[in-house]
Design an enzyme around this catalytic site. Structure first.
Site: not given
Ligand code: NAD
Length: 500
Positions: A171-172, A196-199, A249, A270, A304, A402
């Site tokens: 995630p980002w 793959k890191p967050s875009e 998420s 996670e 999170c 959240e």
């Molecule tokens: P996000 O779900 O939007 O994105 C996370 C990653 O998933 C990104 O790299 C994104 O490009 C990728 N992604 C999105 N759609 C996808 C798909 N269909 N298939 C595969 N990959 C996909 O989350 P975010 O907005 O980057 O991060 C915030 C979220 O992460 C919050 O919900 C937060 O609680 C959670 N988070 C959890 C923890 C933990 O340890 N539990 C830690 C950090 C963040």
């Protein structure tokens, strides 16, 4: 509860052009088989959320880029997996040393890309280094059940093996730290990786690849930048990926698990959280308010495990709210380059800023009061005033979903049973905290809470030795500790017949 309101909004401290250096950027392209190569798709702009300015662009990966990276990881895995734990451990220590030697660049890049305050970036980088060091040691201690004769005339040995190629999606909010949390145990256990890191925040992950390119054999670590779909979805579906691990998420978790199902690969999730903070009448309210000032607002609340949903006994709700308003009113808001004492940065993107703003507007419509903050701050950049929302009733949107910003809500309860029931009434199960000076409560209440981590008189304190992960909608699988090494490896039972 009576209404306690502070109308003062904080000023954003500006860096005046400081903190915009980008001379540490990694080369452009994906990192595949040991070098940076151009992608087969377009590009994605990477934005500085403190100013709204574009920093650079990275490759928008395609399914073909993922296929190439998985092929490289697959080719590299047998030799990497065949190394002794000691050999892999030495490489992980070299990675930690290299990160430590470049920690200044990593912190600056992380703050530039995410808007993180300096103290958060510093903690992220030092924690990432410690994760590599912990896993370097931990992988040398792995044992399984003792070999023995458990069936007549047969000796059993339990081997622990790597899974193969592991796909990782981060995630980002903690780009480098989440990459370290996954890479360290996955590599320690003998797997190779495509990450793959967050875009939105790929810069420190690409920098990590550049920094370790001469330490890790080609193909062991591969980075493909790009959107969730197609890059994350192809990683989740790829038949040669043995496990896909996502931190993200709840929605992305469901999408990853669904895409993974046809190939029956393992899934490690996670996901989000909405941590309840249970404050009993016997708690030290000054300590609670100080604890929430840190744990509710760390990383600008984009965390999170944030201490974001306060459930306080009705007899001390006013007293706690007063302390909280005073504490939250002292948070320093600013660009990361504006000083080491900045504590609250911007939201990571304009879209996320709009999302948090929407929560605040709907909370006001629902009758919640902003005891402090409650509004966005003037741009440039995507800043929200640190906020305490009171008058939250059971079921209010702001207490259920959240928000992922510098916003905490305050609800009241009357009995211990109600506190536990309300805390558990959430789809999330990542983390919670209990604040009390009563020994019996401090033991009994955590046992009844449905969360993967429960702190007592503390919140958001982590260590590499102990597991991190959720229940229910917050996912399954564990990061950190020996449990992560378990998750990223498999057991094999070899039984030898030595009978007559
Ligand atoms: P996000 O779900 O939007 O994105 C996370 C990653 O998933 C990104 O790299 C994104 O490009 C990728 N992604 C999105 N759609 C996808 C798909 N269909 N298939 C595969 N990959 C996909 O989350 P975010 O907005 O980057 O991060 C915030 C979220 O992460 C919050 O919900 C937060 O609680 C959670 N988070 C959890 C923890 C933990 O340890 N539990 C830690 C950090 C963040």
């Amino acid at each position: 509860m009576t209404q306690i309101i502070s109308h003062t909004l904080p000023e954003i401290r500006r860096a005046g052009g400081a903190g915009h250096r980008d001379d540490a950027l990694a080369p452009a392209g994906h990192f595949i088989n040991g070098s940076f190569i151009p992608g087969s798709g377009g590009s994605i702009d990477v934005v500085n959320p403190a100013t709204g300015e574009t920093i650079t662009a990275v490759a928008a990966g395609t399914a073909e880029d993922v296929n190439n990276a998985v092929a490289a990881a697959r080719a590299a895995q047998p030799a990497w997996g065949a190394m002794t734990p000691r050999e892999r451990s030495e490489i992980l220590h070299l990675i930690a040393d290299r990160l430590a030697a470049n920690s200044g660049d990593l912190m600056r890049l992380e703050s530039l890309n995410t808007g993180k305050p300096p103290a958060v970036a510093e903690d992220d980088v030092s924690s990432a280094i410690d994760t590599f060091r912990f896993m370097a040691g931990a992988c040398r201690t792995m044992t399984s059940l003792a070999a023995g004769d458990y069936a007549a005339g047969h000796t059993s040995v339990i081997l622990r093996e790597p899974l193969g190629v592991v796909g990782v999606i981060t995630p980002w909010n903690y780009p480098l730290l989440m990459a370290a949390w996954k890479l360290a145990p996955i590599l320690a256990a003998g797997n190779t990786v495509v990450l793959k890191p967050s875009e939105q925040t790929p810069l420190t992950t690409l920098k990590l690849a550049e920094l370790i390119a001469d330490i890790v054999p080609a193909g062991v670590v591969n980075i493909v930048t790009g959107y969730g779909d197609p890059v994350g979805s192809r990683l989740s579906a790829h038949p040669d990926v043995a496990l896909v691990a996502l931190t993200g998420s709840v929605g992305s978790g469901s999408a990853v698990a669904a895409a993974a199902a046809p190939s029956r690969k393992r899934v490690h999730l996670e996901l989000g959280g909405k941590a309840p903070v249970l404050v009993f009448a016997d708690a030290d309210l000054t300590e609670v308010a100080r604890g929430i000032r840190t744990a509710g607002f760390w990383n600008s609340g984009q965390e999170c495990g944030a201490a974001c949903r306060i459930l306080v006994h009705e007899s001390v709700a006013d007293a706690l709210t007063k302390e909280l308003v005073r504490e939250v009113g002292t948070l320093v808001v600013g660009e990361p380059g504006a000083g080491a004492d900045v504590e609250i940065g911007p939201m990571v993107s304009e879209a996320h800023f709009e999302r948090v703003k929407g929560f605040l507007e709907r909370a006001a419509d629902e009758g919640l009061h902003a005891a402090v903050g409650g509004r966005p701050l003037p741009g440039p950049g995507y800043f929200i005033a640190p906020t305490v929302l009171t008058n939250a009733r059971e079921g209010s949107e702001a207490t259920r979903n959240e928000i992922f910003g510098p916003v905490v809500t305050v609800e009241t309860f009357a009995t211990d049973e109600e506190a536990v029931r309300r805390a558990n009434e959430t789809e999330y199960g990542l983390a919670a905290s209990v604040w009390t000076s009563d020994a019996k409560r401090s033991t009994a209440i955590p046992r009844n809470l449905d969360f993967g981590t429960v702190w007592v008189n503390s919140h958001l304190v982590l260590a590499n030795e102990v597991p991190w992960g959720g229940f229910k909608g917050s996912g399954y699988g564990r990061d950190l500790s020996l449990y992560a090494l378990d998750d990223f490896s498999r057991t094999k039972h070899v039984m030898t017949n030595h009978g007559a």
